[in-house]
Design a protein around this motif. Structure first.
Motif, PDB file in Angstrom:
ATOM      1  N   ARG A   1      -0.434  13.204  -6.876  1.00 28.60           N
ATOM      2  CA  ARG A   1      -1.106  12.215  -6.053  1.00 28.60           C
ATOM      3  C   ARG A   1      -1.227  10.943  -6.877  1.00 28.60           C
ATOM      4  NH1 ARG A   1      -7.524  13.809  -5.517  1.00 28.60           N
ATOM      5  NH2 ARG A   1      -7.962  14.184  -7.727  1.00 28.60           N
ATOM      6  N   TYR A   2      -1.225   9.823  -6.174  1.00 26.09           N
ATOM      7  CA  TYR A   2      -1.277   8.551  -6.896  1.00 26.09           C
ATOM      8  C   TYR A   2      -1.980   7.513  -6.054  1.00 26.09           C
ATOM      9  CZ  TYR A   2       2.487   6.592  -3.996  1.00 26.09           C
ATOM     10  OH  TYR A   2       3.232   6.122  -2.942  1.00 26.09           O
ATOM     11  N   LEU A   3      -2.534   6.537  -6.732  1.00 30.38           N
ATOM     12  CA  LEU A   3      -3.136   5.365  -6.107  1.00 30.38           C
ATOM     13  C   LEU A   3      -2.550   4.126  -6.772  1.00 30.38           C
ATOM     14  CD1 LEU A   3      -6.939   6.276  -5.930  1.00 30.38           C
ATOM     15  CD2 LEU A   3      -5.371   6.089  -3.995  1.00 30.38           C
ATOM     16  N   THR A   4      -2.390   3.061  -5.967  1.00 25.49           N
ATOM     17  CA  THR A   4      -2.024   1.779  -6.543  1.00 25.49           C
ATOM     18  C   THR A   4      -3.169   0.797  -6.324  1.00 25.49           C
ATOM     19  OG1 THR A   4      -1.007   0.785  -4.562  1.00 25.49           O
ATOM     20  CG2 THR A   4       0.380   2.231  -5.916  1.00 25.49           C
ATOM     21  N   ALA A   5      -3.235  -0.206  -7.177  1.00 21.46           N
ATOM     22  CA  ALA A   5      -4.260  -1.237  -7.056  1.00 21.46           C
ATOM     23  C   ALA A   5      -3.665  -2.565  -7.511  1.00 21.46           C
ATOM     24  CB  ALA A   5      -5.487  -0.886  -7.888  1.00 21.46           C
ATOM     25  N   GLY A   6      -4.252  -3.648  -7.013  1.00 16.31           N
ATOM     26  CA  GLY A   6      -3.822  -4.972  -7.442  1.00 16.31           C
ATOM     27  C   GLY A   6      -3.412  -5.846  -6.283  1.00 16.31           C
ATOM     28  N   GLU A   7      -3.496  -7.149  -6.502  1.00 12.62           N
ATOM     29  CA  GLU A   7      -3.121  -8.142  -5.505  1.00 12.62           C
ATOM     30  C   GLU A   7      -1.819  -8.837  -5.907  1.00 12.62           C
ATOM     31  OE1 GLU A   7      -6.694  -6.710  -4.652  1.00 12.62           O
ATOM     32  OE2 GLU A   7      -6.618  -7.986  -6.434  1.00 12.62           O
TER      33      GLU A   7
END
Length: 393
Positions: free
Chosen positions: A3-9
């Motif tokens: 499982r993974y999450l991404t973050a950032g603009e």
């Protein structure tokens, strides 16, 4: 499972992904990921942002001396354009400048729906995260998934089959040879004449301030039969792959195998007949069973069937146009032309690389569900036992 999450603009300092569930002992180097990031930035028709960014990854946790540790893997892709946006995107309230607010949502984007949902009066707060810039770090995650699959002979690749209504003939070649041809093309397609026609179409669209979409095809080879399941709707491999592909910005349709073509011809011309030849086992095949056609695209009943998995995804034209469409100012409610953000004329080749990444992630996840262990050695043991059993079927 992975499982993974991404973050950032899009114009923030960086994009970050955290991956949990990666077994120990998987060979993984930053350069392996950087090759995939470089591919994502290629392609004819890209915009000015690609002249600024030169995406590379920093591995901040989960790897030591070129091997995964089984602890969470942290991947970071810096935004070089951040230095030009540090005040506009500052997290500090002292830098707030309401004159910078974007109040004219762009048709076809998340702008208006997102602003209404999250109660924002500045569309910048929506477009920064909904931007396809986020896919850079998903490609990094996909590269790690490809590294997990590689020791088991599973490979993921693809080609561009259409751009702006220009179709590229698909040679009758094994997938690996198709990928090699595509790698030599700016459009990632397998036909030189079609490539030139695609470029002309992109040039014409750019001259008009317009954009073009297209179709990408992803293939997965070396997949054993039995990934996924028929027993519950959310365990079906084709359903999970379709969701992964539909999660990519601007993707509006997905096909598996013959896809929509199956609706137009009788079943006798659709379903892949079964044969058995024990001699195949001596040539390294996983089972003695085989098919001479692959209309199912390698998936039957929600499970891989041992044939190459073939998926296609349709990408709409990018909705940021230099000849902007009509919109409404959210502040004044007056009719205006939509806001214009820096964008590409055509990003279909980049979409192919992203599609490969999300497919690799789902295949790796399904593989771990079936053969999972905490280390590469344990998974190899589990996999070998399964292959030995199905050889006898």
């Amino acid at each position: 499972m992975l499982r993974y999450l991404t973050a950032g603009e899009s114009h923030g300092p960086q994009l970050t992904a955290i991956i949990e569930g990666m077994p120990s002992g998987i060979p993984l180097e930053a350069e392996t990921i950087n090759r995939e990031l470089a591919r994502r930035q290629m392609g004819y028709g890209r915009g000015g942002r690609m002249q600024i960014e030169r995406d590379t990854v920093e591995i901040l946790s989960g790897v030591r001396w070129g091997r995964t540790l089984a602890s969470p893997l942290t991947l970071v892709v810096k935004n070089r354009d951040w230095e030009n946006w540090s005040l506009k995107m500052s997290p500090s309230s002292e830098h707030r400048d309401d004159s910078l607010a974007v109040t004219r949502p762009r048709p076809g984007h998340a702008d208006l729906s997102g602003a209404l949902k999250y109660d924002h009066d500045d569309v910048r707060n929506i477009l920064e995260r909904s931007s396809a810039r986020e896919t850079a770090v998903r490609v990094a995650v996909g590269a790690a998934a490809k590294a997990l699959l590689q020791p088991f002979g599973i490979r993921v690749g693809g080609i561009v089959s259409e751009v702006g209504g220009v179709s590229a003939p698909r040679p009758d070649l094994p997938p690996a040879e198709l990928w090699e041809r595509a790698a030599a093309s700016e459009m990632f397609c397998c036909d030189a004449a079609a490539e030139q026609e695609m470029k002309r179409a992109i040039d014409a669209a750019k001259a008009c301030g317009d954009t073009l979409g297209g179709v990408v095809e992803v293939q997965v080879i070396g997949v054993p039969p039995g990934l996924g399941s028929y027993v519950q709707w959310d365990r079906k491999l084709d359903a999970r792959l379709a969701m992964a592909l539909m999660s990519i910005q601007a993707i509006k349709g997905v096909e598996v195998g013959m896809g929509f073509g199956t609706a137009h011809i009788p079943g006798s011309l659709v379903h892949d007949e079964l044969f058995r030849d024990a001699g195949r086992l001596e040539q390294g095949a996983a089972t003695a069973y085989y098919r001479t056609t692959n209309n199912a695209g390698g998936i039957e009943g929600g499970m891989s069937n041992g044939e190459p998995i073939v998926l296609r995804a349709a990408m709409k034209p990018i909705p940021t146009l230099y000849k902007p469409l009509r919109s409404v100012d959210m502040r004044t409610h007056e009719a205006f032309e939509a806001a214009v953000e820096r964008s590409d004329t055509c990003a279909v080749p980049a979409a192919l690389v992203v599609a490969e990444a999300v497919v690799a992630i789902e295949i790796a996840n399904a593989f771990l569900e079936k053969f999972g262990g905490d280390s590469l050695g344990e998974i190899e043991h589990n996999y070998a036992g399964y292959l030995e059993r199905i050889r006898m079927a």
